[in-house]
Design a protein around this motif. Structure first.
Motif, PDB file in Angstrom:
ATOM      1  N   CYS A 219      31.584  28.617  34.844  1.00  0.00           N
ATOM      2  CA  CYS A 219      32.108  27.250  34.933  1.00  0.00           C
ATOM      3  C   CYS A 219      31.830  26.479  33.651  1.00  0.00           C
ATOM      4  O   CYS A 219      30.916  26.803  32.881  1.00  0.00           O
ATOM      5  N   ARG A 242      41.487  33.557  37.778  1.00  0.00           N
ATOM      6  CA  ARG A 242      42.101  32.292  38.156  1.00  0.00           C
ATOM      7  C   ARG A 242      41.028  31.201  38.128  1.00  0.00           C
ATOM      8  O   ARG A 242      39.859  31.469  38.367  1.00  0.00           O
ATOM      9  N   TRP A 243      41.463  29.973  37.845  1.00  0.00           N
ATOM     10  CA  TRP A 243      40.523  28.881  37.624  1.00  0.00           C
ATOM     11  C   TRP A 243      40.790  27.723  38.574  1.00  0.00           C
ATOM     12  O   TRP A 243      41.935  27.355  38.812  1.00  0.00           O
ATOM     13  N   LEU A 244      39.685  27.148  39.070  1.00  0.00           N
ATOM     14  CA  LEU A 244      39.753  25.933  39.884  1.00  0.00           C
ATOM     15  C   LEU A 244      39.352  24.746  39.015  1.00  0.00           C
ATOM     16  O   LEU A 244      38.320  24.786  38.339  1.00  0.00           O
ATOM     17  N   ARG A 246      38.182  21.009  39.330  1.00  0.00           N
ATOM     18  CA  ARG A 246      37.672  20.041  40.305  1.00  0.00           C
ATOM     19  C   ARG A 246      37.525  18.682  39.629  1.00  0.00           C
ATOM     20  O   ARG A 246      36.783  18.537  38.661  1.00  0.00           O
ATOM     21  N   ILE A 252      41.511  19.237  43.849  1.00  0.00           N
ATOM     22  CA  ILE A 252      41.342  20.580  43.278  1.00  0.00           C
ATOM     23  C   ILE A 252      42.711  21.167  42.959  1.00  0.00           C
ATOM     24  O   ILE A 252      43.651  21.038  43.743  1.00  0.00           O
ATOM     25  N   GLU A 253      42.822  21.794  41.796  1.00  0.00           N
ATOM     26  CA  GLU A 253      44.041  22.510  41.433  1.00  0.00           C
ATOM     27  C   GLU A 253      43.667  23.933  41.032  1.00  0.00           C
ATOM     28  O   GLU A 253      42.638  24.153  40.383  1.00  0.00           O
ATOM     29  N   LEU A 254      44.515  24.874  41.412  1.00  0.00           N
ATOM     30  CA  LEU A 254      44.274  26.290  41.119  1.00  0.00           C
ATOM     31  C   LEU A 254      45.294  26.762  40.097  1.00  0.00           C
ATOM     32  O   LEU A 254      46.496  26.567  40.269  1.00  0.00           O
ATOM     33  N   TYR A 277      37.567  31.112  40.077  1.00  0.00           N
ATOM     34  CA  TYR A 277      37.889  31.143  41.507  1.00  0.00           C
ATOM     35  C   TYR A 277      37.400  32.446  42.138  1.00  0.00           C
ATOM     36  O   TYR A 277      37.674  33.537  41.638  1.00  0.00           O
ATOM     37  N   SER A 279      38.071  34.872  44.730  1.00  0.00           N
ATOM     38  CA  SER A 279      39.320  35.113  45.464  1.00  0.00           C
ATOM     39  C   SER A 279      39.134  35.793  46.804  1.00  0.00           C
ATOM     40  O   SER A 279      40.059  35.838  47.607  1.00  0.00           O
ATOM     41  N   PHE A 319      41.475  25.942  49.534  1.00  0.00           N
ATOM     42  CA  PHE A 319      41.612  25.131  48.313  1.00  0.00           C
ATOM     43  C   PHE A 319      42.719  24.083  48.428  1.00  0.00           C
ATOM     44  O   PHE A 319      42.717  23.082  47.712  1.00  0.00           O
ATOM     45  N   SER A 654      38.032  37.623  39.027  1.00  0.00           N
ATOM     46  CA  SER A 654      38.486  37.003  40.271  1.00  0.00           C
ATOM     47  C   SER A 654      38.971  38.062  41.239  1.00  0.00           C
ATOM     48  O   SER A 654      38.693  38.012  42.428  1.00  0.00           O
TER      49      SER A 654
END
Length: 1003
Positions: A219, A242-244, A246, A252-254, A277, A279, A319, A654
């Motif tokens: 992170c 893949r990235w979250l 915040r 939150i967007e993925l 993320y 998964s 999510f 992920s």
């Protein structure tokens, strides 16, 4: 006389005045001694507090003096008494007073004000229970001139609480007296309890050692760390991560792909935390969960840490709803334990608990290694943390974050006050226990022998370490706290400490090069030895009288031996062990460089427990799938060929990467293979099988092979030939088999075994008869994979070959069978892999099949076959009747294939049925038959056929398939691949069903 009366009145008035004064004094004493106020503590309360402590200290002091004056006391005992007496004497000079600091002014954020309002009542109740006075010092100006009473109190308090991370600076270690405690560890708090600090610490760990990359998702805190994040993306372009993102507002967007433009856009206005993320989270009843684990740190450099039993499990949304907590969906840790143990077995929960403690300790050791050296051996600071932890689908724990001032969650069914007091009361009892442990510690050090020496007593170069007074204080406090930990469990130091040696060596490698004294690694190794010795003094090192009373038992054991892995990247593709229970012989013998293995087992062995271990610490060995279990797993063995794959996966992504696969091929013998050849002229008995004794569905009926009155196999065949053709296909029956003796199953000639109904017989049609009867017919199948097996068998028989085969889970239509004269279509039901809310209903599935199969005639030339292994119920048949009436197809023929054997083995990933459940299934089967008969439907009962031969299932988790598909390749390259449906039991009930389809044509 009057004078005497007046004298008595004066005496009485004086007595009343004295009583009033005494009562008022007592009332003031009570209120001032126990009430928790924000003003100065009462002098009377302080006197009471001090008197109590003087009694305790006097008792302990006299005990120490008596021990020290005994001539037989060793120098080691005297030394320990001296060190302990200094500590307890310092405690005796302190008041049992807690001072709470914080600010409620408008200049402090609402967030921090709410922390005070949230937590202060809980601390008040816990402190009162522990007989502490509480002095709450909020909104006190730093410029205010201190009074004499202020200085007196400032030097005599025992506990200092900082409740909102206020701007008040924490006291330095040099200003604190021994015994005084502050509830903040500034270094660890900044490295773990802030999101940005946590991300940096975990990234620092990755740079120090690649072995611990799985402690937490990678992170970054944006925009502060935009450069670092972009640098990582540039260096790792090939990673499928893949990235979250915040935001502070919980949005939150993925993202599957991230570039500079995306980063700048998202972090241009507000701070954003970007996190790798996970998964494949563990889902409980379809929902992701996270564990709030309460962890108490009571010492740094060296570390001492405890985990509390009252951890809390939260159910969360996915999510799309920002992983928010689902209101009122909370479990206690005990409930989580029961769920894991019930569904996956106790050994799995034991491993979950072991791994949970391990990642918490590793995160704390990393932070501890980065603390300044002036905090070494200082026991004035402690802190209660909550670790936010999720689990992957393979039960690997992952830390998402740490809170330095945790909120105490309430589990439904327990009061909030009990929940809060449980943790806080145990914490205060553990921290401020005044009890001598010098004698017990002396026994411990004696047992260690020459491993350690003591400064000022005896210290030699051959000894691993010489303890200073600071070390002895740490050991004494560890002994004291471990003996009275309440609901806490000491997770460091403990007997498993050697598991962290490699990590510590890498963390302290640079420091050790410039340090000539005992290193932190040396101290860790010696203290771990002492913990192992301490464990030998007790029958069970983790069970104390207090813990025996707790709701959850921590005294669990890991069955498997400790497995050591390697941090060498060259070992990543390899498996270090292949484990099978019960033990079977494999060929060749296991070698990490060999990836294919073979074994053969007997017919009666239907279940194995298998697991493997990866040689690399960076990888997992997972069964059958890259997201499959990496723990001991039950695997059902079908008849003949079975293939179990063990994937070595790199877990740093992920989506785990498969970097190697090992395969175990197991051949399970059929019941026919061990049968002797049948010679009708040899003496034999005719035996009946209604049910296997291991699957005793009908308690009133005999189980196992039973001798019949038939004289020989020839008589059984003649008797069967004399019976009329069956018109009621669910009439009861049994399996008949010739055996040398019915008491010996292996003496039976199973290759000629027959299913025989008691009152009728089935006629087996020739292929030509079947082709003729099927001309002009359309057959619609609605069901699961067992119905699909019947359909493929009929297609092969009608068409002469099966050229088109797949495991369809949707709708499939075959329009050009039997020279274009026959059509067969199939709809898979139920679609169990979909969420319940999204599964199509039964009538919807049928009507979709109807649309794909039109035109249909409203006559017996249209046949609907409905059924499956265990899902069918009368309600489905009722829906079918309604749909047929609505579609104008009341005159078509409906054939009901009833339930069958399956789901009887406790295999991971599916729900297995107990014997009681199987008996309930039989009762439902009878309800299905009754409904079908009452509404003019034809029945083919597969339950009575399959239950006695339930072990004859083919490969598959459900243990419900009695057919398999064999690929047939011609020597002529130009000819297409064909398929053949095998399985004598599937052949039997498929032939019965063909008879029922054709019965109207033949009549």
């Amino acid at each position: 006389m009057m004078r005497r009366i007046m004298s008595c009145r004066r005496a009485w008035d004086l007595i009343v005045v004295i009583l009033i004064v005494v009562l008022v004094s007592l009332l003031l004493s009570y209120r001032m001694g126990t009430a928790v106020t924000s003003s100065h503590s009462s002098n009377l309360g302080e006197i009471k507090n001090l008197k109590h402590r003087e009694v305790v200290q006097d008792r302990l002091g006299k005990r120490h003096e008596n021990l020290a004056q005994e001539e037989s006391v060793s120098p080691l005992t005297k030394k320990l008494i001296e060190v302990e007496q200094r500590l307890l004497k310092s405690l005796g000079q302190l008041q049992r007073l807690a001072v709470a600091h914080g600010r409620r002014s408008n200049g402090v954020s609402a967030n921090k004000r709410s922390l005070i309002e949230r937590d202060l009542p809980s601390y008040e109740r816990a402190l009162k229970k522990q007989e502490f006075l509480l002095d709450v010092r909020f909104n006190i100006s730093k410029t205010r001139q201190k009074t004499t009473d202020d200085y007196k109190r400032d030097s005599a308090w025992m506990l200092s609480l900082y409740l909102n991370g206020s701007s008040d600076s924490y006291p330095s270690s040099g200003t604190l007296k021994p015994g005084q405690k502050v509830n903040r560890i500034a270094g660890i708090e900044s490295m773990l309890a802030s999101r940005s600090g946590f991300c940096r610490t975990m990234r620092d760990l990755r740079s120090i050692t690649a072995a611990e990359t799985s402690l937490s998702p990678l992170c970054f805190s944006l925009p502060r760390e935009n450069v670092e994040f972009l640098q990582y993306l540039t260096n790792n372009e090939s990673n499928d991560v893949r990235w979250l993102f915040r935001r502070a507002n919980c949005r939150i967007e993925l993202f599957n792909e991230v570039d500079r433009t995306t980063i700048n856009k998202l972090s241009s206005t507000v701070d954003v935390l970007v996190e790798q993320y996970v998964s494949n989270p563990l889902l409980v009843f379809g929902k992701p969960v996270s564990l709030c684990a309460y962890v108490l740190v009571t010492s740094t450099k060296p570390l001492r840490a405890f985990l509390h039993k009252d951890s809390v499990l939260h159910f969360r949304y996915d999510f799309t709803k920002a992983f928010m907590k689902i209101p009122n969906r909370v479990w206690s840790f005990k409930q989580f334990q029961q769920y894991i143990a019930h569904n996956f077995g106790k050994p799995v929960f034991n491993k979950v608990l072991q791994d949970l403690e391990s990642i918490i300790v590793k995160a704390l050791l990393v932070s501890d290694s980065l603390l300044p050296t002036e905090l070494s051996g200082k026991e004035n600071f402690f802190q209660l943390f909550s670790f936010d932890i999720i689990f992957t689908s393979t039960f690997r724990p992952v830390i998402l974050g740490v809170d330095g001032q945790p909120m105490f969650e309430t589990v439904p069914g327990s009061s909030a006050e009990h929940q809060n007091l449980s943790v806080l009361d145990d914490m205060l009892s553990l921290l401020f226990l005044e009890e001598s442990v010098a004698t017990a510690t002396e026994k411990l050090l004696r047992k260690a022998g020459d491993t350690v020496g003591i400064n000022d007593i005896e210290c030699h170069t051959h000894q691993e370490m010489c303890f200073t007074d600071i070390d002895l204080v740490y050991i004494l406090n560890t002994k004291r706290q471990s003996a009275h930990k309440g609901g806490f469990r000491m997770i460091y130091p403990n007997v498993d400490g050697l598991n962290y040696s490699s990590l510590l060596e890498q963390l302290y490698s640079q420091q050790m090069a410039a340090w000539t004294g005992p290193s932190s690694v040396d101290r860790h190794r010696v203290i771990t030895k002492l913990m192992t010795i301490a464990a030998e003094f007790e029958e069970n090192s983790d069970v104390s009288p207090e813990n025996l009373k707790t709701d959850i038992t921590y005294a669990v054991s890991i069955d498997a031996n400790d497995i050591h892995c390697s941090y060498d990247p060259a070992t990543m593709p390899y498996m270090s062990s292949l484990n099978i229970y019960p033990r079977i012989s494999i060929s060749p013998t296991f070698d990490r460089l060999v990836t294919e293995y073979y074994a053969s087992v007997d017919y009666d062995l239907v279940l194995l427990e298998v697991w493997a271990t990866a040689e690399s610490c960076l990888c997992d060995a997972r069964v059958d799938d890259k997201l499959g279990p990496s723990r001991p797993t039950n695997y059902s063995l079908g008849i003949e060929d079975n293939k179990i794959s063990f994937h070595i996966v790199d877990t740093a992504h992920s989506e785990p990467w498969i970097i190697n696969t090992y395969t175990l091929h197991i051949y399970r013998k059929t019941i026919y293979e061990d049968s002797p050849p049948f010679v009708p002229s040899h003496a034999h008995e005719v035996c009946s099988l209604v049910q296997d004794c291991e699957m005793n569905i009908w308690p009133s009926k005999p189980c196992g092979l039973q001798k019949t009155a038939l004289l020989d196999w020839g008589q059984s065949l003649r008797q069967a030939a004399s019976l009329p053709l069956c018109g009621n296909d669910h009439s009861p029956g049994h399996w008949l088999v010739p055996c040398r003796s019915c008491d010996q199953q292996k003496s039976c000639n199973w290759q000629v075994a027959r299913w025989q109904q008691y009152t009728c017989r089935h006629e087996i049609m020739t292929r030509l008869e079947l082709k003729r009867c099927m001309m002009g017919k359309k057959i619609l199948f609605v069901g699961d994979s067992t119905s699909r097996g019947i359909m493929h068998y009929l297609i092969e028989q009608v068409n002469g070959t099966l050229l088109d085969w797949d495991k369809t889970h949707s709708i499939k239509v075959y329009n050009h069978l039997n020279g274009g004269a026959t059509a067969i279509s199939f709809a898979y039901y139920p679609q169990f892999w979909l969420p319940t809310s999204k599964r199509p209903s039964f009538d919807h599935a049928f009507e979709q099949l109807f649309k794909e199969s039109v035109p249909l005639r409203n006559s017996h030339d249209t046949v609907v076959v409905v059924g499956g292994v265990q899902w069918l119920a009368p309600s489905h048949l009722s829906l079918l009747r309604s749909s047929l009436k609505r579609l104008g197809l009341e005159k078509i023929r409906v054939i009901v294939k009833t339930l069958g054997a399956g789901f009887h083995q406790p295999v991971d990933g599916i729900k297995s049925l107990s014997l009681s459940d199987q008996r309930k299934l039989y009762r439902r089967n009878m309800e299905v038959i009754s409904f079908a008969e009452n509404h003019g439907m034809v029945v083919v009962d597969t339950f009575n056929i399959t239950i006695p031969r339930y072990k004859d299932f083919q490969e598959g988790k459900c243990a419900c398939h009695f057919h398999k598909v064999k690929e047939i390749r011609s020597s002529q390259v130009s000819r297409p691949v064909a398929y053949h449906i095998e399985g004598p039991i599937n052949t039997l009930y498929s032939e019965i069903l063909a008879n029922r389809i054709c019965s109207h044509t033949k009549s």
